[in-house]
Design a protein around this motif. Structure first.
Motif, PDB file in Angstrom:
ATOM      1  N   GLY A  50       1.047  10.549 -11.066  1.00 39.88           N
ATOM      2  CA  GLY A  50       0.584   9.645 -10.007  1.00 39.88           C
ATOM      3  C   GLY A  50      -0.864   9.879  -9.641  1.00 39.88           C
ATOM      4  N   LEU A  51      -1.259  11.143  -9.509  1.00 39.48           N
ATOM      5  CA  LEU A  51      -2.647  11.469  -9.184  1.00 39.48           C
ATOM      6  C   LEU A  51      -3.589  11.020 -10.296  1.00 39.48           C
ATOM      7  CD1 LEU A  51      -2.256  15.035  -7.611  1.00 39.48           C
ATOM      8  CD2 LEU A  51      -2.850  12.913  -6.429  1.00 39.48           C
ATOM      9  N   PHE A  52      -3.167  11.224 -11.539  1.00 38.69           N
ATOM     10  CA  PHE A  52      -4.007  10.816 -12.671  1.00 38.69           C
ATOM     11  C   PHE A  52      -4.203   9.301 -12.660  1.00 38.69           C
ATOM     12  CE2 PHE A  52      -4.683   9.676 -17.154  1.00 38.69           C
ATOM     13  CZ  PHE A  52      -5.760  10.496 -17.453  1.00 38.69           C
ATOM     14  N   LEU A  53      -3.129   8.558 -12.392  1.00 41.62           N
ATOM     15  CA  LEU A  53      -3.231   7.102 -12.333  1.00 41.62           C
ATOM     16  C   LEU A  53      -4.164   6.654 -11.215  1.00 41.62           C
ATOM     17  CD1 LEU A  53       0.484   6.019 -12.906  1.00 41.62           C
ATOM     18  CD2 LEU A  53      -1.447   5.528 -14.411  1.00 41.62           C
ATOM     19  N   LEU A  54      -4.088   7.318 -10.075  1.00 42.18           N
ATOM     20  CA  LEU A  54      -4.954   6.960  -8.946  1.00 42.18           C
ATOM     21  C   LEU A  54      -6.419   7.230  -9.273  1.00 42.18           C
ATOM     22  CD1 LEU A  54      -2.852   8.241  -5.903  1.00 42.18           C
ATOM     23  CD2 LEU A  54      -3.267   5.866  -6.583  1.00 42.18           C
ATOM     24  N   ILE A  55      -6.691   8.322  -9.969  1.00 42.04           N
ATOM     25  CA  ILE A  55      -8.078   8.642 -10.356  1.00 42.04           C
ATOM     26  C   ILE A  55      -8.624   7.568 -11.290  1.00 42.04           C
ATOM     27  CG2 ILE A  55      -9.504  10.253 -11.678  1.00 42.04           C
ATOM     28  CD1 ILE A  55      -7.684  12.501 -10.605  1.00 42.04           C
ATOM     29  N   VAL A  56      -7.819   7.186 -12.282  1.00 37.68           N
ATOM     30  CA  VAL A  56      -8.249   6.139 -13.220  1.00 37.68           C
ATOM     31  C   VAL A  56      -8.424   4.811 -12.488  1.00 37.68           C
ATOM     32  CG1 VAL A  56      -7.636   4.848 -15.295  1.00 37.68           C
ATOM     33  CG2 VAL A  56      -7.135   7.285 -15.159  1.00 37.68           C
ATOM     34  N   LEU A 100      -1.336   0.806  -7.872  1.00 37.99           N
ATOM     35  CA  LEU A 100       0.021   0.579  -7.369  1.00 37.99           C
ATOM     36  C   LEU A 100       1.029   1.461  -8.100  1.00 37.99           C
ATOM     37  CD1 LEU A 100       0.002  -3.324  -7.008  1.00 37.99           C
ATOM     38  CD2 LEU A 100      -0.015  -1.628  -5.165  1.00 37.99           C
ATOM     39  N   LEU A 101       0.875   1.567  -9.417  1.00 39.97           N
ATOM     40  CA  LEU A 101       1.774   2.425 -10.181  1.00 39.97           C
ATOM     41  C   LEU A 101       1.620   3.888  -9.772  1.00 39.97           C
ATOM     42  CD1 LEU A 101       1.431   0.883 -13.763  1.00 39.97           C
ATOM     43  CD2 LEU A 101       3.474   0.878 -12.348  1.00 39.97           C
ATOM     44  N   GLY A 102       0.365   4.309  -9.568  1.00 37.30           N
ATOM     45  CA  GLY A 102       0.122   5.681  -9.160  1.00 37.30           C
ATOM     46  C   GLY A 102       0.696   5.977  -7.793  1.00 37.30           C
ATOM     47  N   ALA A 103       0.504   5.055  -6.852  1.00 35.27           N
ATOM     48  CA  ALA A 103       1.035   5.243  -5.498  1.00 35.27           C
ATOM     49  C   ALA A 103       2.562   5.276  -5.507  1.00 35.27           C
ATOM     50  CB  ALA A 103       0.539   4.121  -4.588  1.00 35.27           C
ATOM     51  N   TYR A 104       3.166   4.389  -6.307  1.00 34.46           N
ATOM     52  CA  TYR A 104       4.628   4.370  -6.394  1.00 34.46           C
ATOM     53  C   TYR A 104       5.159   5.672  -7.003  1.00 34.46           C
ATOM     54  CZ  TYR A 104       9.320   3.132  -7.921  1.00 34.46           C
ATOM     55  OH  TYR A 104      10.672   3.125  -8.142  1.00 34.46           O
ATOM     56  N   LEU A 136       3.665   8.626  -7.117  1.00 34.22           N
ATOM     57  CA  LEU A 136       3.432   9.733  -6.191  1.00 34.22           C
ATOM     58  C   LEU A 136       4.414   9.668  -5.027  1.00 34.22           C
ATOM     59  CD1 LEU A 136       1.480  12.113  -5.932  1.00 34.22           C
ATOM     60  CD2 LEU A 136      -0.028  10.653  -4.569  1.00 34.22           C
ATOM     61  N   GLY A 137       4.634   8.472  -4.487  1.00 29.05           N
ATOM     62  CA  GLY A 137       5.571   8.314  -3.385  1.00 29.05           C
ATOM     63  C   GLY A 137       6.986   8.695  -3.771  1.00 29.05           C
ATOM     64  N   SER A 138       7.385   8.337  -5.014  1.00 28.33           N
ATOM     65  CA  SER A 138       8.724   8.672  -5.474  1.00 28.33           C
ATOM     66  C   SER A 138       8.933  10.175  -5.519  1.00 28.33           C
ATOM     67  CB  SER A 138       8.955   8.080  -6.866  1.00 28.33           C
ATOM     68  OG  SER A 138       8.880   6.668  -6.844  1.00 28.33           O
ATOM     69  N   ALA A 139       7.862  10.909  -5.871  1.00 30.45           N
ATOM     70  CA  ALA A 139       7.969  12.367  -5.935  1.00 30.45           C
ATOM     71  C   ALA A 139       7.993  12.992  -4.541  1.00 30.45           C
ATOM     72  CB  ALA A 139       6.801  12.939  -6.731  1.00 30.45           C
ATOM     73  N   LEU A 140       7.170  12.492  -3.634  1.00 37.69           N
ATOM     74  CA  LEU A 140       7.047  13.095  -2.294  1.00 37.69           C
ATOM     75  C   LEU A 140       8.254  12.795  -1.422  1.00 37.69           C
ATOM     76  CD1 LEU A 140       3.269  12.399  -1.579  1.00 37.69           C
ATOM     77  CD2 LEU A 140       4.328  14.522  -2.371  1.00 37.69           C
ATOM     78  N   TRP A 141       8.884  11.625  -1.637  1.00 36.78           N
ATOM     79  CA  TRP A 141      10.028  11.268  -0.808  1.00 36.78           C
ATOM     80  C   TRP A 141      11.340  11.362  -1.539  1.00 36.78           C
ATOM     81  CZ3 TRP A 141       5.382   8.556   0.060  1.00 36.78           C
ATOM     82  CH2 TRP A 141       4.847   8.746   1.331  1.00 36.78           C
ATOM     83  N   HIS A 142      11.324  12.140  -2.645  1.00 35.24           N
ATOM     84  CA  HIS A 142      12.537  12.306  -3.449  1.00 35.24           C
ATOM     85  C   HIS A 142      13.575  13.142  -2.681  1.00 35.24           C
ATOM     86  CE1 HIS A 142      15.076  12.692  -6.957  1.00 35.24           C
ATOM     87  NE2 HIS A 142      15.100  14.009  -6.808  1.00 35.24           N
TER      88      HIS A 142
END
Length: 205
Positions: A82-88, A193-197, A199-205
């Motif tokens: 997720g972080l990598f996607l957000l950076i890109v 959007l993919l990165g946020a989703y 990352l969110g899936s991991a943090l709120w798992h």
């Protein structure tokens, strides 16, 4: 021999099925093929194909220990991916629009291979989907057949990236700076959007 060829071609078809859906790697290959030319787009696709072969090999050979490690560390993979996607995505959104160079400079090809491999390897959806396809449709009988299947998957995945990047490169001369700008915006938004989703899936798992 005929059975091995049948397994190989089954692997090629699976490789295309795995690689073809448009996702983060597809968007990166399109953008890099436009901006930096065919070699960089293909290098990114090669990294993805290597990751496809690695994870399909784990599934085909039934290496459950490795699959368990991946599954148990899925949240970490989601955070990293997720972080990598957000950076890109940020890079795409903040890049200044400019006309495409007549002769694009390929840049760092090993880095392009690594980014394609890394992005594919940290995408849990790709990993689980690939494992399901290989286990569900592989139906091989031993290590030789398993290796043949994995080789076919690598070739099929790579062929898709060659087809996509070559097609984009052929259209490159017709692409204007304005088109590049909107491609960057669209790529940035989708990857963001993919990165946020993820990352969110991991943090709120």
């Amino acid at each position: 021999m005929l059975d091995d060829m049948g397994i190989f071609w089954r692997g090629v078809v699976l490789g295309v099925i795995i690689a073809a859906p448009v996702g983060p790697i597809g968007l990166l290959c399109i953008r890099r093929s436009l901006e930096r030319g065919l070699p960089t787009g293909l290098a990114t696709g090669l990294g993805a194909a290597l990751a496809d072969a690695f994870f399909s090999g784990i599934a085909a050979f039934g290496i459950t220990a490795v699959l368990n490690v991946i599954t148990n560390n899925m949240p970490l993979l989601q955070v990293v991916g997720g972080l990598f996607l957000l950076i890109v995505a940020v890079h795409s959104l903040t890049q200044e629009p400019k006309p495409l160079a007549a002769e694009p400079v390929a840049g760092n090809l090993p880095a392009a291979v690594f980014s394609g491999l890394f992005l594919t390897a940290t995408n849990p959806v790709t990993i689980l989907g690939m494992s399901t396809l290989v286990v569900g449709f592989g139906n091989t009988r031993g290590p030789v057949e398993d290796g043949t299947l994995v080789g076919g998957i690598f070739i099929g995945s790579l062929l898709w990236w060659v087809f996509l990047c070559a097609g984009v490169t052929l259209l490159r001369r017709h692409v204007t700076a304005r088109t590049v700008h909107w491609i960057n915006i669209g790529t940035g938004v989708i990857l963001g959007l993919l990165g946020a989703y993820t990352l969110g899936s991991a943090l709120w798992h």
